[in-house]
Design an enzyme around this catalytic site. Structure first.
Site, PDB file in Angstrom:
ATOM      1  N   GLY A 113       0.430  -1.633  -0.011  1.00  0.00           N
ATOM      2  CA  GLY A 113      -0.213   0.014  -0.060  1.00  0.00           C
ATOM      3  C   GLY A 113       0.712   1.328   0.051  1.00  0.00           C
ATOM      4  O   GLY A 113       1.551   1.203  -1.132  1.00  0.00           O
ATOM      5  N   GLY A 114       0.741   2.039   1.266  1.00  0.00           N
ATOM      6  CA  GLY A 114       1.496   3.115   1.278  1.00  0.00           C
ATOM      7  C   GLY A 114       0.882   4.337   0.685  1.00  0.00           C
ATOM      8  O   GLY A 114      -0.808   4.429   0.659  1.00  0.00           O
ATOM      9  N   TRP A 115       1.334   5.638   0.838  1.00  0.00           N
ATOM     10  CA  TRP A 115       0.284   7.013   0.122  1.00  0.00           C
ATOM     11  C   TRP A 115      -0.569   6.681  -1.228  1.00  0.00           C
ATOM     12  O   TRP A 115      -1.451   6.824  -1.158  1.00  0.00           O
ATOM     13  CB  TRP A 115       1.453   8.342   0.200  1.00  0.00           C
ATOM     14  CG  TRP A 115       0.224   9.098   0.012  1.00  0.00           C
ATOM     15  CD1 TRP A 115       0.302  10.082   0.009  1.00  0.00           C
ATOM     16  CD2 TRP A 115      -0.762  10.345   1.254  1.00  0.00           C
ATOM     17  NE1 TRP A 115      -0.623  11.032  -0.461  1.00  0.00           N
ATOM     18  CE2 TRP A 115      -1.836  11.273   0.837  1.00  0.00           C
ATOM     19  CE3 TRP A 115      -1.313   9.712   2.798  1.00  0.00           C
ATOM     20  CZ2 TRP A 115      -2.046  12.215   1.087  1.00  0.00           C
ATOM     21  CZ3 TRP A 115      -2.495  10.939   3.121  1.00  0.00           C
ATOM     22  CH2 TRP A 115      -2.563  11.946   2.100  1.00  0.00           C
ATOM     23  N   ASP A 151       3.548  -6.056   5.794  1.00  0.00           N
ATOM     24  CA  ASP A 151       2.731  -5.093   6.685  1.00  0.00           C
ATOM     25  C   ASP A 151       1.314  -4.313   5.812  1.00  0.00           C
ATOM     26  O   ASP A 151       2.004  -4.330   4.919  1.00  0.00           O
ATOM     27  CB  ASP A 151       3.895  -4.264   6.809  1.00  0.00           C
ATOM     28  CG  ASP A 151       3.944  -2.779   7.653  1.00  0.00           C
ATOM     29  OD1 ASP A 151       3.580  -2.558   8.089  1.00  0.00           O
ATOM     30  OD2 ASP A 151       4.141  -2.120   6.260  1.00  0.00           O
ATOM     31  N   ASP A 153       0.338  -0.918   4.804  1.00  0.00           N
ATOM     32  CA  ASP A 153       0.318   0.530   5.156  1.00  0.00           C
ATOM     33  C   ASP A 153      -0.917   0.632   4.326  1.00  0.00           C
ATOM     34  O   ASP A 153      -1.296   1.500   3.301  1.00  0.00           O
ATOM     35  CB  ASP A 153       1.412   0.849   4.297  1.00  0.00           C
ATOM     36  CG  ASP A 153       1.780   1.918   4.987  1.00  0.00           C
ATOM     37  OD1 ASP A 153       1.157   2.358   5.343  1.00  0.00           O
ATOM     38  OD2 ASP A 153       2.931   2.691   4.354  1.00  0.00           O
ATOM     39  N   GLU A 155      -3.702   3.482   4.059  1.00  0.00           N
ATOM     40  CA  GLU A 155      -3.389   5.442   4.104  1.00  0.00           C
ATOM     41  C   GLU A 155      -4.997   5.627   3.807  1.00  0.00           C
ATOM     42  O   GLU A 155      -4.871   5.999   2.789  1.00  0.00           O
ATOM     43  CB  GLU A 155      -1.870   6.109   4.311  1.00  0.00           C
ATOM     44  CG  GLU A 155      -1.475   5.265   4.888  1.00  0.00           C
ATOM     45  CD  GLU A 155       0.422   5.668   4.678  1.00  0.00           C
ATOM     46  OE1 GLU A 155      -0.121   7.291   3.990  1.00  0.00           O
ATOM     47  OE2 GLU A 155       1.083   5.784   4.746  1.00  0.00           O
ATOM     48  N   MET A 233       2.823   5.805  12.818  1.00  0.00           N
ATOM     49  CA  MET A 233       3.981   6.452  12.087  1.00  0.00           C
ATOM     50  C   MET A 233       3.391   7.923  13.019  1.00  0.00           C
ATOM     51  O   MET A 233       2.838   9.346  12.497  1.00  0.00           O
ATOM     52  CB  MET A 233       2.827   7.236  10.610  1.00  0.00           C
ATOM     53  CG  MET A 233       3.177   5.753   9.806  1.00  0.00           C
ATOM     54  SD  MET A 233       2.458   5.602   8.437  1.00  0.00           S
ATOM     55  CE  MET A 233       0.417   5.465   8.235  1.00  0.00           C
ATOM     56  N   TYR A 235       4.747  10.779  12.680  1.00  0.00           N
ATOM     57  CA  TYR A 235       4.887  11.849  12.281  1.00  0.00           C
ATOM     58  C   TYR A 235       4.303  12.816  11.288  1.00  0.00           C
ATOM     59  O   TYR A 235       3.415  12.291  11.196  1.00  0.00           O
ATOM     60  CB  TYR A 235       6.793  11.331  11.342  1.00  0.00           C
ATOM     61  CG  TYR A 235       6.570  10.145  10.379  1.00  0.00           C
ATOM     62  CD1 TYR A 235       5.827  10.295   9.510  1.00  0.00           C
ATOM     63  CD2 TYR A 235       7.091   9.251  11.365  1.00  0.00           C
ATOM     64  CE1 TYR A 235       5.696   8.509   8.903  1.00  0.00           C
ATOM     65  CE2 TYR A 235       7.119   8.461  10.676  1.00  0.00           C
ATOM     66  CZ  TYR A 235       6.614   7.998   9.768  1.00  0.00           C
ATOM     67  OH  TYR A 235       6.595   6.300   9.425  1.00  0.00           O
ATOM     68  N   ASP A 236       4.581  13.522  10.182  1.00  0.00           N
ATOM     69  CA  ASP A 236       4.112  14.000   9.468  1.00  0.00           C
ATOM     70  C   ASP A 236       2.712  15.306  10.777  1.00  0.00           C
ATOM     71  O   ASP A 236       2.051  15.033   9.398  1.00  0.00           O
ATOM     72  CB  ASP A 236       2.956  13.857   8.264  1.00  0.00           C
ATOM     73  CG  ASP A 236       4.665  12.953   8.096  1.00  0.00           C
ATOM     74  OD1 ASP A 236       5.847  14.223   7.247  1.00  0.00           O
ATOM     75  OD2 ASP A 236       3.951  12.851   6.615  1.00  0.00           O
ATOM     76  N   TRP A 373      11.290   5.879   8.583  1.00  0.00           N
ATOM     77  CA  TRP A 373      10.891   6.078   6.878  1.00  0.00           C
ATOM     78  C   TRP A 373      12.031   7.651   6.742  1.00  0.00           C
ATOM     79  O   TRP A 373      12.109   8.924   6.687  1.00  0.00           O
ATOM     80  CB  TRP A 373       9.676   7.438   6.820  1.00  0.00           C
ATOM     81  CG  TRP A 373       9.497   7.124   5.482  1.00  0.00           C
ATOM     82  CD1 TRP A 373       9.839   8.477   4.694  1.00  0.00           C
ATOM     83  CD2 TRP A 373       8.793   6.745   4.374  1.00  0.00           C
ATOM     84  NE1 TRP A 373       9.688   7.593   2.924  1.00  0.00           N
ATOM     85  CE2 TRP A 373       9.247   6.572   3.290  1.00  0.00           C
ATOM     86  CE3 TRP A 373       8.927   5.389   4.344  1.00  0.00           C
ATOM     87  CZ2 TRP A 373       8.764   6.424   2.065  1.00  0.00           C
ATOM     88  CZ3 TRP A 373       8.664   4.121   3.048  1.00  0.00           C
ATOM     89  CH2 TRP A 373       8.217   4.778   1.821  1.00  0.00           C
TER      90      TRP A 373
END
Length: 394
Positions: A113-115, A151, A153, A155, A233, A235-236, A373
């Protein structure tokens, strides 16, 4: 209820006493500029290979033209794993797995996945056949390459990060419950396969740190019962999509607030791995403000001389900032930053001191370890990884 408690306790106990995780993302698309030979597996317990996509209707990718193009899947089954470049990804995975021979503590896991590639998760999670296809595809891939787990991910469940294009469904109100069901099925299948293969296949997720992700926390606790751990996560929290300069990963109170949300939800400390950034963000057009340091000031936009013309900076790029840039430290937030009054540029970043402070917090809270990351944005001397690995030692 007692069975669920015992399951969570068993998962939390899977890590040897006194050991801590140091988990780093390896960006597969950067393999030419940052080959696997650059990875120091002696400093890691796990590499998360980023990213693998999900197939839906024979295609994968994201139809949003600002993200990436849509391409045919190698395996056309709904829910099957889909590769950016199967030959390159396979070579990278084999090279990472080869590092395990000299470093027995090191694990290799594919991150799905991921953003950019979370747009198919809702469809797969809502479909029993697609979930089964994902499980079968994942097991086949893990056995083919000698991997140690998956994993997820996503989002984000219920509210996809990259807006869905017209005519497609990328989020549903029932995403959270479907995610719980998916994770339970995955746990059952991975445990059965692990008995056959004589190993444990791990299941982790990348999870958001804000209150909109956790909600009332009930669903997160239920999800955690099927997971080895959650990569938080942290961060951001602030970035140049906001027009005000601010820390993107301040330990106090942003990071600590996220950790406490999960602990209050009933997630065991040993099921939380705290994410830290190896990168920074830059803003321009930021006035000095009353303290002359540009902090929390209205800015014009993000600086665009970062990585590949972005407003994201590798730690090495931050270190190279020279004349006119002054370094500051927010003692209350435990966060460093940099400001150039003449150019009116403000940069938030992480440094070895802030990493040591977060490592101390991880130990104080009894968390499982740290995730970051990502590997390629460290400087040439690997100051960030070396610092984190040293700080996380028992």
């Amino acid at each position: 209820m007692r069975a669920n408690f015992l399951m969570a306790a068993a998962l939390a106990a899977a890590l040897p006493a006194g050991a801590t995780e140091v988990v780093g993302y390896y960006p597969g698309w950067k393999h030419q500029s940052y080959p696997v030979s650059s990875v120091d597996a002696s400093k890691l317990t796990m590499a998360l290979y980023a990213f693998v996509d999900l197939c839906w209707d024979g295609k994968h990718g994201n139809a949003d033209p600002s993200v990436n193009k849509v391409e045919p899947c190698q395996d056309a089954r709904n829910g099957a794993l889909a590769w950016r470049n199967e030959a390159e990804d396979g070579a990278n995975l084999r090279a990472l797995v080869a590092l395990k021979r000299q470093h027995p503590q090191f694990k290799v896991v594919i991150s799905v996945g991921g953003w950019d590639w979370s747009n198919r998760f809702s469809n797969v999670a809502a479909s029993a056949p697609a979930r089964a296809n994902f499980i079968a595809s994942s097991l086949q891939t893990m056995r083919r390459y000698g991997l140690d787990g998956v994993d997820l991910d996503w989002e984000f469940p219920g509210e996809v990060g990259v807006p869905c294009v017209a005519g497609e469904v990328c989020a549903r109100p029932e995403d959270r419950q479907n995610f719980i069901t998916w994770a339970r099925e995955l746990r059952t299948a991975f445990d059965a396969a692990g008995k056959q293969d004589g190993k444990r296949y791990s299941i982790t997720i990348a999870a958001g740190g804000n209150a909109s992700y956790t909600g009332d926390g009930v669903w997160v606790k239920q999800l955690a019962q099927s997971l080895d751990w959650i990569n938080l996560m942290a961060y951001d929290y602030h970035a140049p999509w906001e027009k005000s300069s601010n820390h993107h990963a301040a330990l106090y109170d942003d990071v600590t607030g996220s950790v406490q949300r999960y602990l209050h939800a009933g997630v065991a400390p040993q099921q939380l791995v705290l994410g830290v950034p190896f990168y920074g963000y830059g803003w321009k057009g930021c006035p000095p403000g009353p303290n002359g340091d540009g902090l929390r000031q209205p800015c014009e936009s993000g600086v665009t001389d970062g990585v590949n013309g972005s407003n994201s900076y590798s730690y090495g790029m931050v270190l190279q900032r020279g004349d006119g840039y002054r370094r500051y430290r927010d003692a209350a937030a435990h966060a460093p930053y940099m400001y150039n009054a003449a150019e009116r540029v403000w940069i938030a970043y992480e440094d070895p001191q802030s990493l040591r402070e977060k490592a101390a917090y991880i130990k104080q809270q009894g968390l499982r370890g740290a995730m970051f990351w990502e590997l390629s944005v460290d400087d040439e001397r690997r100051q960030m990884l070396n610092t984190l690995s040293e700080a996380m030692r028992p």
